[in-house]
Design an enzyme around this catalytic site. Structure first.
Site, PDB file in Angstrom:
ATOM      1  N   ASN A 235     -70.733  76.320 -73.256  1.00  0.00           N
ATOM      2  CA  ASN A 235     -71.461  75.259 -74.319  1.00  0.00           C
ATOM      3  C   ASN A 235     -71.207  75.570 -75.752  1.00  0.00           C
ATOM      4  O   ASN A 235     -71.340  75.737 -76.142  1.00  0.00           O
ATOM      5  CB  ASN A 235     -72.787  75.708 -73.659  1.00  0.00           C
ATOM      6  N   CYS A 236     -72.748  74.458 -76.607  1.00  0.00           N
ATOM      7  CA  CYS A 236     -72.118  74.966 -77.937  1.00  0.00           C
ATOM      8  C   CYS A 236     -71.610  75.667 -78.763  1.00  0.00           C
ATOM      9  O   CYS A 236     -72.916  76.611 -78.195  1.00  0.00           O
ATOM     10  CB  CYS A 236     -73.129  73.632 -78.346  1.00  0.00           C
TER      11      CYS A 236
END
Lengths: 78, 169
Positions: free
Chosen positions: A16-17
């Protein structure tokens, strides 16, 4: 764009980011100018993020495809 | 390179949730070829400690969803209505909530704060500790990770004045 030959593949599935961006940056640094990196992610935010990242860094986003839950990017190093 | 963009951040909070924004933004900005300085002040200073010990305190954060990081999806989606009387008085409640939040982050493929901080350090993000709040809270430089510089408001403003992005987080 599947006819583009990638010099390196990077698996960012499940990340994820901001990890896909950070790993892409790290990977592209190991390549030579003109080389192509193939990056596969599952983060839906990565489409906008990769577009922004390539725009900012000057690397070229050759294509991005969606296949199922996956996003495949081809990036040519500046 | 004169067209290098610069970002100046102030990190003023030390809880686990608020530890993320400065390190996410800083590591990403460097990956986007920007130059970054983070000014750590007040409770943000604790993010510079050698051993990071950021926690969450649900009783002071009413908008924090209380969900479980494991089990079937329907179970995970339940928001547990935990009264403040319990969350603020039950010993160890914050530790449990912190553990659960870390598990949730991990299961969603989010980096740990430690990982992001390491990336910031390795990639040359300039970390500045606020000397005044260090004195107030009794922190010394040797409690912090290597490479931290010390300064005050003027140090931050001098960099921020030339920066394209300035954020207080």
């Amino acid at each position: 764009m599947s006819d583009v030959q990638a010099n390196m593949e990077l698996d960012c599935r499940g990340l994820n980011c901001p990890l896909p961006i950070l790993k892409t940056k790290k990977a592209i640094e190991t390549l030579n100018t003109g080389d192509v990196l193939k990056m596969v992610a599952t983060d839906p935010g990565s489409i906008n993020d990769m577009t922004a990242w390539t725009k900012r860094t000057g690397n070229e986003l050759l294509s991005h495809e969606e296949s199922g839950d996956e996003y495949v990017f081809f990036i040519r190093k500046k | 390179m004169s067209d290098t963009k610069k970002m100046a951040l102030i990190a003023s909070r030390g809880t686990l949730d608020w530890a993320y924004p400065p390190f996410i933004l800083a590591s990403t900005a460097v990956a986007m070829d920007m130059e970054v300085q983070i000014f750590f002040t007040f409770y943000g200073l604790t993010l510079l400690k050698k051993k990071l010990d950021a926690k969450v305190a649900p009783h002071s954060n009413p908008s924090m969803p209380m969900k479980m990081p494991f089990g079937p999806k329907t179970f995970k989606n339940i928001e547990w209505p935990i009264p403040n009387l319990i969350s603020s008085n039950l010993p160890g409640f914050n530790d449990v909530a912190t553990t659960l939040m870390k598990k949730t982050f991990k299961s969603k493929g989010v980096a740990t704060v430690e990982q992001l901080r390491d990336i910031c350090v390795e990639s040359g993000v300039k970390l500045v500790g606020c000397q005044m709040t260090m004195d107030v809270f009794g922190f010394t430089k040797d409690e912090f990770i290597d490479g931290v510089e010390l300064g005050g408001a003027a140090t931050f403003l001098e960099f921020a004045a030339e920066a394209d992005i300035q954020l207080f987080v």
